[in-house]
Design a protein around this motif. Structure first.
Motif, PDB file in Angstrom:
ATOM      1  N   TYR A 127       1.213  -1.218  -0.392  1.00  0.00           N
ATOM      2  CA  TYR A 127       0.444  -0.088  -0.147  1.00  0.00           C
ATOM      3  C   TYR A 127       0.701   1.146   0.305  1.00  0.00           C
ATOM      4  CZ  TYR A 127       0.901   0.032   5.126  1.00  0.00           C
ATOM      5  OH  TYR A 127       1.223   0.327   6.242  1.00  0.00           O
ATOM      6  N   ASP A 128       0.277   2.788  -0.568  1.00  0.00           N
ATOM      7  CA  ASP A 128       1.407   3.564  -0.786  1.00  0.00           C
ATOM      8  C   ASP A 128       0.694   5.074   0.967  1.00  0.00           C
ATOM      9  OD1 ASP A 128       2.588   2.561  -2.719  1.00  0.00           O
ATOM     10  OD2 ASP A 128       1.235   3.258  -4.036  1.00  0.00           O
ATOM     11  N   GLY A 129       1.157   5.402   1.120  1.00  0.00           N
ATOM     12  CA  GLY A 129       0.562   6.471   2.145  1.00  0.00           C
ATOM     13  C   GLY A 129       0.217   5.082   3.326  1.00  0.00           C
ATOM     14  N   GLY A 130      -0.482   5.944   4.456  1.00  0.00           N
ATOM     15  CA  GLY A 130      -0.392   4.924   5.864  1.00  0.00           C
ATOM     16  C   GLY A 130       0.459   4.654   7.050  1.00  0.00           C
ATOM     17  N   GLU A 131       1.370   5.787   6.398  1.00  0.00           N
ATOM     18  CA  GLU A 131       1.990   6.233   7.460  1.00  0.00           C
ATOM     19  C   GLU A 131       1.449   6.805   8.686  1.00  0.00           C
ATOM     20  OE1 GLU A 131       3.701   6.984   3.950  1.00  0.00           O
ATOM     21  OE2 GLU A 131       2.776   7.544   4.943  1.00  0.00           O
ATOM     22  N   VAL A 164      -3.922   6.498   2.165  1.00  0.00           N
ATOM     23  CA  VAL A 164      -3.840   5.763   1.693  1.00  0.00           C
ATOM     24  C   VAL A 164      -4.621   5.774   0.320  1.00  0.00           C
ATOM     25  CG1 VAL A 164      -3.725   3.156   1.145  1.00  0.00           C
ATOM     26  CG2 VAL A 164      -3.827   3.906   3.969  1.00  0.00           C
ATOM     27  N   SER A 165      -3.860   6.023  -0.511  1.00  0.00           N
ATOM     28  CA  SER A 165      -3.352   6.214  -1.997  1.00  0.00           C
ATOM     29  C   SER A 165      -3.569   4.801  -2.768  1.00  0.00           C
ATOM     30  CB  SER A 165      -2.508   7.073  -2.825  1.00  0.00           C
ATOM     31  OG  SER A 165      -1.417   6.714  -2.699  1.00  0.00           O
ATOM     32  N   ARG A 166      -3.003   3.434  -2.245  1.00  0.00           N
ATOM     33  CA  ARG A 166      -3.005   2.940  -3.205  1.00  0.00           C
ATOM     34  C   ARG A 166      -3.287   1.179  -2.242  1.00  0.00           C
ATOM     35  NH1 ARG A 166       0.739  -1.521  -4.010  1.00  0.00           N
ATOM     36  NH2 ARG A 166       2.483  -0.418  -3.043  1.00  0.00           N
ATOM     37  N   GLY A 167      -4.005   0.402  -2.298  1.00  0.00           N
ATOM     38  CA  GLY A 167      -3.928  -0.214  -1.414  1.00  0.00           C
ATOM     39  C   GLY A 167      -4.518  -0.719  -0.699  1.00  0.00           C
ATOM     40  N   THR A 168      -4.215  -1.180   0.882  1.00  0.00           N
ATOM     41  CA  THR A 168      -5.266  -1.557   1.874  1.00  0.00           C
ATOM     42  C   THR A 168      -3.944  -1.822   3.225  1.00  0.00           C
ATOM     43  OG1 THR A 168      -7.216  -2.460   1.166  1.00  0.00           O
ATOM     44  CG2 THR A 168      -6.685  -2.922   3.326  1.00  0.00           C
ATOM     45  N   ARG A 169      -4.512  -0.782   4.604  1.00  0.00           N
ATOM     46  CA  ARG A 169      -3.490  -1.022   5.268  1.00  0.00           C
ATOM     47  C   ARG A 169      -4.472  -1.561   6.808  1.00  0.00           C
ATOM     48  NH1 ARG A 169      -3.528   2.367  10.031  1.00  0.00           N
ATOM     49  NH2 ARG A 169      -0.782   2.753  10.968  1.00  0.00           N
ATOM     50  N   TYR A 170      -4.161  -2.802   7.038  1.00  0.00           N
ATOM     51  CA  TYR A 170      -4.743  -3.200   7.755  1.00  0.00           C
ATOM     52  C   TYR A 170      -4.161  -2.842   9.196  1.00  0.00           C
ATOM     53  CZ  TYR A 170      -7.788  -5.872   4.726  1.00  0.00           C
ATOM     54  OH  TYR A 170      -8.713  -5.862   3.920  1.00  0.00           O
ATOM     55  N   ALA A 171      -4.170  -2.949  10.525  1.00  0.00           N
ATOM     56  CA  ALA A 171      -4.145  -2.819  11.976  1.00  0.00           C
ATOM     57  C   ALA A 171      -4.774  -2.930  13.455  1.00  0.00           C
ATOM     58  CB  ALA A 171      -3.242  -1.166  11.596  1.00  0.00           C
ATOM     59  N   ALA A 172      -4.261  -3.455  14.088  1.00  0.00           N
ATOM     60  CA  ALA A 172      -4.132  -3.475  15.387  1.00  0.00           C
ATOM     61  C   ALA A 172      -3.835  -2.505  16.320  1.00  0.00           C
ATOM     62  CB  ALA A 172      -4.240  -4.686  15.962  1.00  0.00           C
TER      63      ALA A 172
END
Length: 226
Positions: A127-131, A164-172
């Motif tokens: 994924y892109d972004g999501g930092e 998030v510009s591309r893909g998916t960011r999963y987190a707990a």
């Protein structure tokens, strides 16, 4: 103090969790946001009590309770049960500070959010972004860890999640009430405990170990809240 704890879950475990998350029914992330945070929060979240969230959360806490670095740095007293979120298609969370006190659903017990934790569940290349962007004494720190790695940081921190510009960011994510409220005191204790553990491994019979260990516990006794 920001602490990177690698390998909380293995690559195979993360893959199985992620496959389950891809099939899950997600809700608007604002369901657990305070009034101010709700205006900044644009993501998805598993609802409270979701079986998958409870299973992953219980496994996460079990792993961390067996992790010497987490236990030394967090000195946990109470924990708000982990939640899972999803950022995709521009999802983001603008700058905010987490609520100071949380109350788990169905519980009379409140948790002071001394420490925040984010467990990354998506490979950073997917994924892109999501930092995760955290403001500390050194300025803004951008964090994007490998899947299965966790970041522990002060709950008092101003922070955000980039879009998030591309893909998916999963987190707990979850919060911990520490036995020691003040971050600077926890940092001193963590650094001292790390040095004691290293000295114990390298020179187990060194006479200074008794004195250092005693000093550590006397500081803990001075600062602990129970």
């Amino acid at each position: 103090m920001l602490l990177h704890i690698p390998g909380v879950f293995t690559a195979d475990e993360v893959q199985r969790i992620r496959q389950a998350l891809e099939q899950a029914d997600w809700a608007d992330g604002k369901i657990t946001a305070g009034y101010q945070s709700a205006k900044a929060k644009h993501n998805l979240q598993l609802p409270d009590g979701h079986p998958l969230g409870k299973e992953v959360g219980a496994a996460l806490i079990e792993r961390l309770w067996a992790n010497p670095d987490f236990m030394s740095a967090a000195l946990p007293n109470k924990v708000f049960p982990p939640l899972l979120n999803c950022y995709t298609a521009g999802g983001h969370f603008d700058f905010h500070v987490d609520n100071a006190v949380r109350q788990p659903r169905g519980s009379v017990e409140r948790v002071r959010t001394d420490l925040s934790s984010t467990l990354f569940l998506s490979d950073p290349e997917s994924y892109d972004g999501g930092e995760l962007v955290i403001q500390d004494t050194f300025g803004l720190r951008e964090v994007k860890l490998a899947a299965g790695d966790l970041l522990l940081y002060p709950g008092t921190s101003l922070h955000k999640v980039n879009a998030v510009s591309r893909g998916t960011r999963y987190a707990a994510f979850f919060w911990t009430q520490s036995l020691v409220r003040e971050d600077s005191q926890r940092t001193i204790l963590y650094e001292m405990d790390t040095a004691i553990r290293q000295l114990t491994a390298d020179m187990p019979d060194h006479p200074a170990l008794v004195q250092l260990t005693g000093t550590y516990h006397n500081l803990l006794r001075r600062w602990v809240e129970v």
